[in-house]
Design a protein around this motif. Structure first.
Motif, PDB file in Angstrom:
ATOM      1  N   VAL A   1      -5.651  -2.794  -3.370  1.00 45.11           N
ATOM      2  CA  VAL A   1      -7.006  -2.740  -2.795  1.00 45.11           C
ATOM      3  C   VAL A   1      -7.642  -4.127  -2.768  1.00 45.11           C
ATOM      4  O   VAL A   1      -8.356  -4.473  -1.799  1.00 45.11           O
TER       5      VAL A   1
ATOM      6  N   LEU B   1      -7.259   3.870  -1.674  1.00 46.56           N
ATOM      7  CA  LEU B   1      -6.637   3.181  -2.805  1.00 46.56           C
ATOM      8  C   LEU B   1      -7.494   3.277  -4.061  1.00 46.56           C
ATOM      9  O   LEU B   1      -6.970   3.439  -5.171  1.00 46.56           O
TER      10      LEU B   1
ATOM     11  N   ILE C   1       0.835  -1.198   0.000  1.00 45.97           N
ATOM     12  CA  ILE C   1       0.000   0.000   0.000  1.00 45.97           C
ATOM     13  C   ILE C   1       0.871   1.251   0.000  1.00 45.97           C
ATOM     14  O   ILE C   1       0.612   2.211  -0.739  1.00 45.97           O
TER      15      ILE C   1
ATOM     16  N   ALA D   1      -2.145  -0.074  -7.532  1.00 52.38           N
ATOM     17  CA  ALA D   1      -3.237   0.389  -6.670  1.00 52.38           C
ATOM     18  C   ALA D   1      -4.382  -0.623  -6.654  1.00 52.38           C
ATOM     19  O   ALA D   1      -4.945  -0.928  -5.593  1.00 52.38           O
TER      20      ALA D   1
ATOM     21  N   ASN E   1       2.179   2.907  -3.198  1.00 54.65           N
ATOM     22  CA  ASN E   1       1.244   3.661  -4.038  1.00 54.65           C
ATOM     23  C   ASN E   1       1.127   5.141  -3.670  1.00 54.65           C
ATOM     24  O   ASN E   1       0.451   5.887  -4.376  1.00 54.65           O
TER      25      ASN E   1
ATOM     26  N   ILE F   1      -5.287   7.290   3.551  1.00 53.15           N
ATOM     27  CA  ILE F   1      -4.408   6.173   3.921  1.00 53.15           C
ATOM     28  C   ILE F   1      -3.418   6.595   4.996  1.00 53.15           C
ATOM     29  O   ILE F   1      -3.216   5.886   5.992  1.00 53.15           O
TER      30      ILE F   1
END
Length: 385
Positions: free
Chosen positions: A177, A82, A18, A173, A21, A115
């Protein structure tokens, strides 16, 4: 009620994926500046907005962290972030006009902000004993994603076109997710915890301004280092490699701080050392121009990479409880990111008027001197007040 937690190793991998990204949508812009000027008709001020707007949204999300945690929740909020990032990349790749690039920067900034505001809360709630390690991995992933995007954006654009270079971050991405929702779909939402209110003292504002100016150096370099070297005759590919190398140096600096900071109860010495490296890096840009790029790369990378964790550590030094720490970090990072967002915008305005970035480096150098003066006030026995 049953709670299904992923194994630590799986969760650590998710955190890293994560984090990868969270910077490509900004780090790829500098190396693509000539193409964006030619094909999307962006001027320097508009280009600066592609960094400024996401950073503004990061600041607003940090300030709204407790509200987001209560109303959205960690798992859904991170998934939504995301998805917003993926949509922003897809749209700017399909329609790379100036207006759409600016709008997608705003959308991506909301995703990044979600995030960054919610991941630390999830880590602290479920993996408190490993929080330091996981947050270091999260930061490393952010820097690694930035380095990868900076190094590959221009070569990808040459091979596949501007649209593909802008859209390609949609792939990691979407992967992120899907893995996130599959792995954490059964996590119990966080119960609402009343956060201790942070007093807005002079010291609190000092910490916020310190974090903001220091982070401004990062946003300035992220947005404008590749165009600076292109001004001095470098190709977009090689200028992107410089930014990638600088970002990797930031990762090394972060690890050095993590390993050595416990030896310094008085944070002023490491702060002044790091700020000196940052100042010398900015001066070397103005002095050397496009020559000997390794020197400013190392100096700026060590300075910026160490200053970010040090700023947060000094902030935590002023908190007396976990609740107070959360409130203080929310205010310092929220206000600090809003302040940091101004630096690339100022540089873009300067670049449009002076056709040179030396003035921007000079302005930032003055800011670093101000930080040195501020750092002298961070005595170890001082707390809030």
């Amino acid at each position: 009620m049953t709670r299904t937690l992923p194994a630590l190793g799986m969760f650590a991998l998710l955190v890293f994926i994560i984090a990868l990204n969270l910077r490509p949508i900004m780090a790829a812009i500098g190396p693509l500046f000539p193409l964006l000027q030619r094909e999307s008709h962006l001027n320097a001020t508009q280009l600066s907005l592609l960094t400024t707007l996401p950073v503004v949204m990061m600041g607003l999300s940090a300030l709204a962290g407790p509200w987001l945690l209560r109303c959205v929740g960690e798992v859904r909020g991170i998934a939504a972030g995301l998805i917003l990032l993926a949509l922003a990349c897809l749209v700017r790749g399909a329609v790379p006009t100036a207006e759409m690039l600016i709008a997608s920067a705003l959308v991506a900034g909301i995703g990044i902000g979600l995030i960054q505001a919610l991941m630390p809360a999830l880590i602290k709630r479920h993996f408190a004993a490993q929080a330091g390690t996981l947050m270091a991995l999260f930061t490393t992933g952010i820097m690694a994603g930035a380095a990868l995007a900076a190094a590959t954006a221009a070569p990808l654009a040459d091979a596949q076109g501007l649209g593909m270079a802008l859209a390609i971050p949609v792939v990691p991405a979407i992967v992120a997710v899907l893995l996130w929702l599959i792995t954490l779909r059964n996590i119990v939402p966080a119960a609402h915890v009343q956060r201790a209110k942070t007093a807005r003292t002079g010291r609190t504002w000092l910490l916020m301004v310190f974090f903001g100016i220091g982070t401004g150096a990062y946003t300035l370099v992220l947005a404008w280092l590749p165009p600076f070297y292109m001004q001095h005759g470098w190709t977009p590919q090689h200028s992107g490699y410089v930014l990638g190398a600088l970002t990797l140096t930031e990762v090394v600096a972060g690890f050095i701080v993590s390993g050595l900071i416990h030896r310094f109860r008085d944070r002023r010495f490491p702060l002044l050392l790091v700020l000196t490296s940052l100042l010398l890096g900015l001066i070397s840009l103005m002095w050397l121009g496009g020559a000997l790029a390794w020197l400013p790369t190392v100096l700026l990378g060590l300075g910026i990479g160490a200053l970010f964790p040090l700023s947060l550590i000094v902030t935590l030094d002023h908190a007396h409880s976990p609740e107070e720490a959360a409130g203080l970090l929310s205010f310092v990072q929220g206000g600090g990111y809003l302040l940091a967002a101004l630096m690339p915008l100022i540089a873009g305005i300067v670049r449009d008027r002076a056709d040179s970035l030396d003035s921007a480096w000079a302005i930032m150098s003055v800011g670093v001197v101000v930080l040195m003066v501020m750092a002298l006030r961070f005595k170890p026995h001082l707390k809030q007040g």
